[in-house]
Design an enzyme around this catalytic site. Sequence first.
Site, PDB file in Angstrom:
ATOM      1  N   HIS A  23      38.179  17.889  19.369  1.00 37.45           N
ATOM      2  CA  HIS A  23      38.619  16.926  18.349  1.00 37.45           C
ATOM      3  C   HIS A  23      39.142  15.649  19.017  1.00 37.45           C
ATOM      4  O   HIS A  23      38.853  14.537  18.572  1.00 37.45           O
ATOM      5  CB  HIS A  23      39.756  17.516  17.506  1.00 37.45           C
ATOM      6  N   VAL A  43      32.443  19.400  23.785  1.00 40.67           N
ATOM      7  CA  VAL A  43      33.459  19.580  24.832  1.00 40.67           C
ATOM      8  C   VAL A  43      33.641  21.082  25.051  1.00 40.67           C
ATOM      9  O   VAL A  43      33.785  21.841  24.086  1.00 40.67           O
ATOM     10  CB  VAL A  43      34.795  18.917  24.428  1.00 40.67           C
TER      11      VAL A  43
HETATM   12  P1  AMP Z   1      36.419  21.174  12.612  1.00 36.79           P
HETATM   13  O1  AMP Z   1      37.894  20.932  12.658  1.00 36.79           O
HETATM   14  O2  AMP Z   1      36.001  22.442  13.272  1.00 36.79           O
HETATM   15  O3  AMP Z   1      35.838  20.968  11.242  1.00 36.79           O
HETATM   16  O4  AMP Z   1      35.784  20.046  13.516  1.00 36.79           O
HETATM   17  C1  AMP Z   1      36.025  18.677  13.273  1.00 36.79           C
HETATM   18  C2  AMP Z   1      35.053  17.860  14.084  1.00 36.79           C
HETATM   19  O5  AMP Z   1      35.241  18.138  15.474  1.00 36.79           O
HETATM   20  C3  AMP Z   1      33.580  18.199  13.770  1.00 36.79           C
HETATM   21  O6  AMP Z   1      32.833  17.002  13.734  1.00 36.79           O
HETATM   22  C4  AMP Z   1      33.194  19.069  14.923  1.00 36.79           C
HETATM   23  O7  AMP Z   1      31.807  19.008  15.227  1.00 36.79           O
HETATM   24  C5  AMP Z   1      34.005  18.467  16.045  1.00 36.79           C
HETATM   25  N1  AMP Z   1      34.180  19.443  17.129  1.00 36.79           N
HETATM   26  C6  AMP Z   1      34.660  20.702  17.011  1.00 36.79           C
HETATM   27  N2  AMP Z   1      34.602  21.337  18.208  1.00 36.79           N
HETATM   28  C7  AMP Z   1      34.082  20.454  19.088  1.00 36.79           C
HETATM   29  C8  AMP Z   1      33.750  20.502  20.484  1.00 36.79           C
HETATM   30  N3  AMP Z   1      33.978  21.589  21.216  1.00 36.79           N
HETATM   31  N4  AMP Z   1      33.219  19.409  21.044  1.00 36.79           N
HETATM   32  C9  AMP Z   1      32.991  18.289  20.306  1.00 36.79           C
HETATM   33  N5  AMP Z   1      33.277  18.181  19.002  1.00 36.79           N
HETATM   34  C10 AMP Z   1      33.804  19.238  18.396  1.00 36.79           C
END
Ligand code: AMP
Length: 283
Positions: free
Chosen positions: A37, A176
């Site tokens: 994030h 990441v």
């Molecule tokens: P979430 O809180 O899981 O809905 O994720 C919020 C945003 O963070 C989304 O656009 C996800 O794709 C991104 N995200 C979550 N995990 C990762 C990661 N390991 N690397 C890059 N972006 C991420």
Amino acid sequence: MKILKTIAEMYAERDLCRAEGKRIGFVPTMGFLHNGHLSLVDQCRKENDVTVVSVFVNPTQFGPGEDFDSYPRDIDADTRMLRERGVDILFFPDRGQLYPEGYHTYVEVEELDKGLCGSSRPSHFRGVTTIVLKLLNIVGATRAYFGRKDAQQAVIIKKMVQDLNMESEIRALPIVRDSDGLALSSRNSYLSPEQRAAALCFPRALMQAKQEIQSGLRDTAAVIKRIEAVIADNPLVQVDYISVVSLDRLQPLAVVDLNNTLVAGAVWVGKTRLIDNFILGEF
Ligand code: AMP
């Protein structure tokens, strides 16, 4: 950092920014933040005048029996991290703000939401596109930042923005990973140490497949078989799906296209579902 809990407050800040000609960058999240994030936050800060991050565990993207109730939440830790990172506005609405009594409107991006994660989570992307459209409107985002870990989600959101003539620019940034290779995810917190160690076979299988493709493997059935075979060696991990599709249209491919391929999968580690992928070509 301002913490806003109502749509009215967010509108007021948005209108102020617009009046001053400021570009609003936006990172939507479900909280329980990690470095994945924060990588989106850092990029957002570089490219915009004001950075808004939302934390909202969106009920409409969880199916019956999924982990909406148990999804990890820690708004105090999230607030600290975002403040330290130089975020301007944390938008932290409650469910009643976004889905008041009598809420009835949903957005669907057809076709792209059918395969991959859409097969095992049939109403998931309808919930995602609905909340993202609402948030982009409310925040007034010039640009919005998503992770390629959720590659299908990023493709679907780009399509929605294009098809509905929305003005936000969608950016999709690299995955990441932890030092051991596991893609960072809020859901990794569900894993026991033993499950976490076992889960590493998933990124390892994908990495091996990527190397084999780089060495000349093109038959996608063979790519899928090899990934599944590496994972099958590990009894704690079960494959939900492994797919090789075109990155632009998410259509199954018979042959790897080095400029337009998404190799994506989901696995179950106990009750925890993890996703990961790699991309060949430009996102
Ligand atoms: P979430 O809180 O899981 O809905 O994720 C919020 C945003 O963070 C989304 O656009 C996800 O794709 C991104 N995200 C979550 N995990 C990762 C990661 N390991 N690397 C890059 N972006 C991420």
